[in-house]
Design an enzyme around this catalytic site. Sequence first.
Site, PDB file in Angstrom:
ATOM      1  CG  ASP A 145     106.023  38.595 159.426  1.00 26.31           C
ATOM      2  OD1 ASP A 145     106.720  37.898 160.192  1.00 26.31           O
ATOM      3  OD2 ASP A 145     104.780  38.662 159.519  1.00 26.31           O
TER       4      ASP A 145
ATOM      5  CB  SER B 150     100.490  35.169 163.966  1.00 25.95           C
ATOM      6  OG  SER B 150     101.639  34.388 163.895  1.00 25.95           O
ATOM      7  CB  THR B 151      98.780  30.843 165.424  1.00 20.34           C
ATOM      8  OG1 THR B 151     100.185  30.586 165.404  1.00 20.34           O
ATOM      9  CG2 THR B 151      98.035  29.538 165.654  1.00 20.34           C
TER      10      THR B 151
ATOM     11  CG  HIS C 247     104.827  38.207 163.103  1.00 16.27           C
ATOM     12  ND1 HIS C 247     104.216  37.593 162.031  1.00 16.27           N
ATOM     13  CD2 HIS C 247     104.344  37.583 164.216  1.00 16.27           C
ATOM     14  CE1 HIS C 247     103.412  36.630 162.469  1.00 16.27           C
ATOM     15  NE2 HIS C 247     103.465  36.609 163.786  1.00 16.27           N
TER      16      HIS C 247
ATOM     17  CB  ALA D 299     101.500  39.088 160.332  1.00 15.79           C
TER      18      ALA D 299
ATOM     19  CD1 TRP E  48     102.136  28.784 169.848  1.00 16.31           C
ATOM     20  CD2 TRP E  48     103.881  30.177 169.680  1.00 16.31           C
ATOM     21  NE1 TRP E  48     103.195  28.216 170.513  1.00 16.31           N
ATOM     22  CE2 TRP E  48     104.282  29.057 170.423  1.00 16.31           C
ATOM     23  CE3 TRP E  48     104.835  31.182 169.459  1.00 16.31           C
ATOM     24  CZ2 TRP E  48     105.576  28.901 170.936  1.00 16.31           C
ATOM     25  CZ3 TRP E  48     106.116  31.041 169.963  1.00 16.31           C
ATOM     26  CH2 TRP E  48     106.477  29.915 170.695  1.00 16.31           C
TER      27      TRP E  48
END
Length: 274
Positions: free
Chosen positions: A225, A95-96, A254, A120, A29
Amino acid sequence: MPTITTKDGVEIFYKDWGKGQPIVFSHGWPLSADDWDAQMMFFLNNGFRVIAHDRRGHGRSSQVADGHDMDHYADDLAALTAHLDLKNAVHVGHSTGGGEVVHYIARHGESRVAKAAIIAAVPPLMVQTPANPGGLPKAVFDDFQAQVAANRSQFYRDVAAGPFYGYNRPGAKPSEAVIENWWRQGMMGGAKAHYDGIVAFSQTDFTEDLKKINVPVLVMHGDDDQIVPYADSAPLSAKLLKNGTLKTYKGFPHGMPTTEAATINADLLAFIKS
């Protein structure tokens, strides 16, 4: 531009380069498939077929008002893998996108999947709850939404110039080009998708999804992160997976697939070939 149309009429943009075993990348994101440039080029040059899509509402995909939740994200990914008839695919999510990959495999099964890597990533659950006391308070994500609604251009600039890549750490050397590219990707997408996506990545509980996965999963996370704090994510995900391997990176931020691409790519390649 190559796109597929989902069953609810959303056009999803994707890149599909090369031949060989497919590696499918799911971005974070509020970015786009472009965030995987360093990985796409590396694995293409190592004989793989590389595929990355823009999540609905992000990048070059339709800026629709609805469907910005993990069920739709996973179903859109499933529609893409079916359209391309992928087999023996490796799914990599940042991530997302790590949540998207986990939810996709748990929801749609492993018949097309060989392995996965989450980098991450947001699982098992980001927001603080009685069952997840180490999570971040909901107020943190409410503030994200307020800033997206008020002035997302400034917010995206601040995120990229600060915590995302660790550029706010003492001695860090910020790259203006990296910051501008993050901002560019964010501003390509729709504000509504990004606003709703904050709830999707912070409040979705992936605990049961992680337990369902049988294929090998590499869990990669930097211990510095500042976006998805390490202690409440990677070690917990690795523990819930039947066949998970935790790899921790000292001091990495991150956005490590960009700033530490050489290390991340080498470790991903070793995992895929193992």
